[in-house]
Design a protein around this motif. Structure first.
Motif, PDB file in Angstrom:
ATOM      1  N   ALA A 130      -1.242   9.996  -6.268  1.00 53.39           N
ATOM      2  CA  ALA A 130      -1.816  10.598  -5.060  1.00 53.39           C
ATOM      3  C   ALA A 130      -1.334   9.927  -3.779  1.00 53.39           C
ATOM      4  O   ALA A 130      -1.454  10.501  -2.692  1.00 53.39           O
ATOM      5  N   HIS A 131      -0.788   8.711  -3.878  1.00 57.00           N
ATOM      6  CA  HIS A 131      -0.365   7.966  -2.688  1.00 57.00           C
ATOM      7  C   HIS A 131       1.085   7.519  -2.857  1.00 57.00           C
ATOM      8  O   HIS A 131       1.355   6.460  -3.415  1.00 57.00           O
ATOM      9  N   PRO A 132       2.027   8.303  -2.390  1.00 53.29           N
ATOM     10  CA  PRO A 132       3.455   7.944  -2.527  1.00 53.29           C
ATOM     11  C   PRO A 132       3.808   6.618  -1.855  1.00 53.29           C
ATOM     12  O   PRO A 132       4.686   5.895  -2.306  1.00 53.29           O
ATOM     13  N   SER A 183       3.486   2.858  -1.151  1.00 52.79           N
ATOM     14  CA  SER A 183       2.990   1.778  -2.008  1.00 52.79           C
ATOM     15  C   SER A 183       1.811   1.041  -1.391  1.00 52.79           C
ATOM     16  O   SER A 183       0.873   0.652  -2.095  1.00 52.79           O
ATOM     17  N   GLU A 184       1.825   0.836  -0.068  1.00 48.29           N
ATOM     18  CA  GLU A 184       0.712   0.129   0.554  1.00 48.29           C
ATOM     19  C   GLU A 184      -0.562   0.959   0.508  1.00 48.29           C
ATOM     20  O   GLU A 184      -1.650   0.434   0.257  1.00 48.29           O
ATOM     21  N   ASP A 185      -0.433   2.251   0.739  1.00 49.42           N
ATOM     22  CA  ASP A 185      -1.604   3.125   0.615  1.00 49.42           C
ATOM     23  C   ASP A 185      -2.122   3.121  -0.823  1.00 49.42           C
ATOM     24  O   ASP A 185      -3.333   3.092  -1.056  1.00 49.42           O
ATOM     25  N   ALA A 186      -1.190   3.170  -1.771  1.00 47.41           N
ATOM     26  CA  ALA A 186      -1.596   3.177  -3.179  1.00 47.41           C
ATOM     27  C   ALA A 186      -2.285   1.868  -3.545  1.00 47.41           C
ATOM     28  O   ALA A 186      -3.327   1.869  -4.225  1.00 47.41           O
ATOM     29  N   LEU A 187      -1.735   0.736  -3.099  1.00 47.45           N
ATOM     30  CA  LEU A 187      -2.335  -0.556  -3.422  1.00 47.45           C
ATOM     31  C   LEU A 187      -3.715  -0.690  -2.794  1.00 47.45           C
ATOM     32  O   LEU A 187      -4.655  -1.199  -3.420  1.00 47.45           O
ATOM     33  N   THR A 188      -3.850  -0.221  -1.567  1.00 48.51           N
ATOM     34  CA  THR A 188      -5.165  -0.246  -0.909  1.00 48.51           C
ATOM     35  C   THR A 188      -6.171   0.588  -1.690  1.00 48.51           C
ATOM     36  O   THR A 188      -7.324   0.178  -1.889  1.00 48.51           O
ATOM     37  N   ALA A 189      -5.756   1.760  -2.138  1.00 40.37           N
ATOM     38  CA  ALA A 189      -6.641   2.626  -2.927  1.00 40.37           C
ATOM     39  C   ALA A 189      -7.010   1.976  -4.254  1.00 40.37           C
ATOM     40  O   ALA A 189      -8.151   2.076  -4.716  1.00 40.37           O
ATOM     41  N   VAL A 190      -6.050   1.292  -4.877  1.00 39.50           N
ATOM     42  CA  VAL A 190      -6.319   0.590  -6.136  1.00 39.50           C
ATOM     43  C   VAL A 190      -7.341  -0.522  -5.919  1.00 39.50           C
ATOM     44  O   VAL A 190      -8.267  -0.706  -6.724  1.00 39.50           O
ATOM     45  N   ILE A 191      -7.192  -1.271  -4.837  1.00 39.92           N
ATOM     46  CA  ILE A 191      -8.154  -2.335  -4.523  1.00 39.92           C
ATOM     47  C   ILE A 191      -9.544  -1.755  -4.352  1.00 39.92           C
ATOM     48  O   ILE A 191     -10.532  -2.266  -4.901  1.00 39.92           O
TER      49      ILE A 191
END
Length: 416
Positions: A294-296, A298-306
């Motif tokens: 959902a978040h291409p 990487s920083e957005d994806a990592l933030t969402a994972v956190i």
């Protein structure tokens, strides 16, 4: 009367001068890797190369040996930071750096046995438990002294949050076997500790996400709900009472069914433990896959994972703690499966971290990810997993600093 000389070539066996130290090292490593209940006096004697009878000459019982092993590790943390009590420091930055460096060196020296005080110390009794708590309190106070000078605006709760965060990050190296040259481990942990100590912590007045919690899922079918209830109540009891002190009757009573009914779903307690962990690992893997897709960026994806990881930790607070304290009660096969599942999860996060922090190698990122996981457990326990927006914001910010290198402001959602 003449003395009989040993025959030529015969070795005269003498007790090594460091026998006590050998026993201490062997017992600490055995208890750390196998758990208090998984170790026998005979096994420790074998590690040292002596008989069980010889070991009993040093220690009257396994508990005595265990107590000394745990408190010795705690005392090493006290001793390595004792310099902080000797003189008045001139530079609080330098003092803090010296304290962190001493703790890192001690953690590295005890990487094979440090899990003992982190996860097995709960088996200490009465005054012994109080002694371990006092040792750790001494270390925290020494860290907080220069921190108070550097950041006088912090209240007591915030100072404790930061000192626990630093000790958690340093102690995280005993929870995994990732490899990295010692000099790089020291540099990485020192950098993470400094970043955490400098973090601006959110206060209760800060704007945080106050949206209602997500709606509860629809209730499953009766048969499925019994299965889910057994997993949920078992983990709650394992967390509260401990795996060995929880009987099948306790689990059955919590679910409202006869003990014999549990065996329709599970062969025994160990199977319940393994099933709960596999379920959690599967769901975490699904979350990671969905969030990454959902978040291409990487920083957005990592933030969402956190965010997702923190939310899950507060929603199911017993999972991580019970994993580290009770995983040895699973069968070797289940332990291996869970380790492989955890390794896969870690590697997925490592890939995101390396994209966001190109100055780190995958090995360095791996240590940072384990440090972040440790923070979730140790700070969650400090907060008693009180699932408030403020607590989630606090933990999220510290994970941001650990993995992103800075914290990102989240958009506050309007209250419903």
């Amino acid at each position: 009367m003449s003395r009989t000389r040993p025959a030529s070539g015969d070795a005269v066996r003498r007790r090594p001068k460091d026998r006590k130290a050998q026993i201490a090292r062997a017992s600490a490593e055995a208890f750390s890797s196998l758990g208090f209940h998984g170790v026998s006096m005979e096994a420790i004697a074998s590690r040292v190369g002596i008989s069980a009878a010889a070991l009993y000459r040093h220690y009257a019982s396994k508990y005595d040996l265990f107590r000394d092993a745990v408190l010795n590790l705690g005392q090493q943390l006290v001793d390595c930071t004792a310099f902080a009590d000797d003189t008045e420091f001139e530079d609080p930055h330098e003092e803090l750096d010296r304290l962190v460096s001493a703790l890192i060196d001690t953690a590295l020296a005890n990487r094979e046995s440090g899990g003992l005080y982190r996860w097995e110390g709960r088996f200490l009794r009465g005054d012994d438990q109080a002694s371990l708590i006092a040792q750790m309190r001494t270390v925290h106070h020494r860290l907080q002294r220069p921190l108070r000078a550097l950041r006088p605006e912090l209240v007591s709760e915030q100072r404790w949050t930061l000192s626990i965060a630093v000790i958690s990050v340093i102690g995280s190296i005993v929870d995994h076997r990732a490899k990295l040259p010692a000099v790089q481990v020291r540099a990485l942990l020192a950098d993470l500790s400094a970043a955490l100590m400098a973090t601006e912590l959110p206060s209760s007045s800060d704007e945080v996400d106050t949206a209602d919690d997500p709606a509860a899922p629809q209730p499953p079918s009766t048969e499925s709900s019994k299965y889910e209830a057994l997993l949920t109540e078992s983990m709650r009891l394992f967390n509260h009472k401990g795996y060995r002190d929880t009987g099948m009757e306790d689990i059955a009573a919590a679910v409202g069914m006869p003990a014999s009914g549990i065996y329709r779903y599970f062969a025994g307690k160990s199977d319940i433990l393994a099933a709960a962990f596999r379920r959690a690992a599967d769901r975490l893997s699904e979350d990671l896959t969905a969030l990454t897709a959902a978040h291409p960026d990487s920083e957005d994806a990592l933030t969402a994972v956190i965010d997702a990881y923190v939310a899950r930790s507060f929603a199911q607070p017993e999972l991580d703690y019970v994993y580290y304290t009770e995983r040895l009660n699973m069968s070797p096969t289940d332990q291996k499966i869970l380790r492989n599942m955890q390794r896969s999860t870690v590697e997925s996060i490592v890939d995101l971290v390396v994209d966001v922090r190109p100055e780190w190698t995958p090995a360095q990122a791996r240590f940072a990810v384990h440090a972040a996981m440790s923070l979730v457990i140790d700070l969650g326990r400090l907060m008693q997993y009180s699932n408030t927006p403020q607590n989630r914001a606090m933990l999220t910010r510290l994970l941001d600093v650990t993995l992103l290198g800075r914290y990102r402001l989240r958009a506050a959602l309007p209250a419903k």
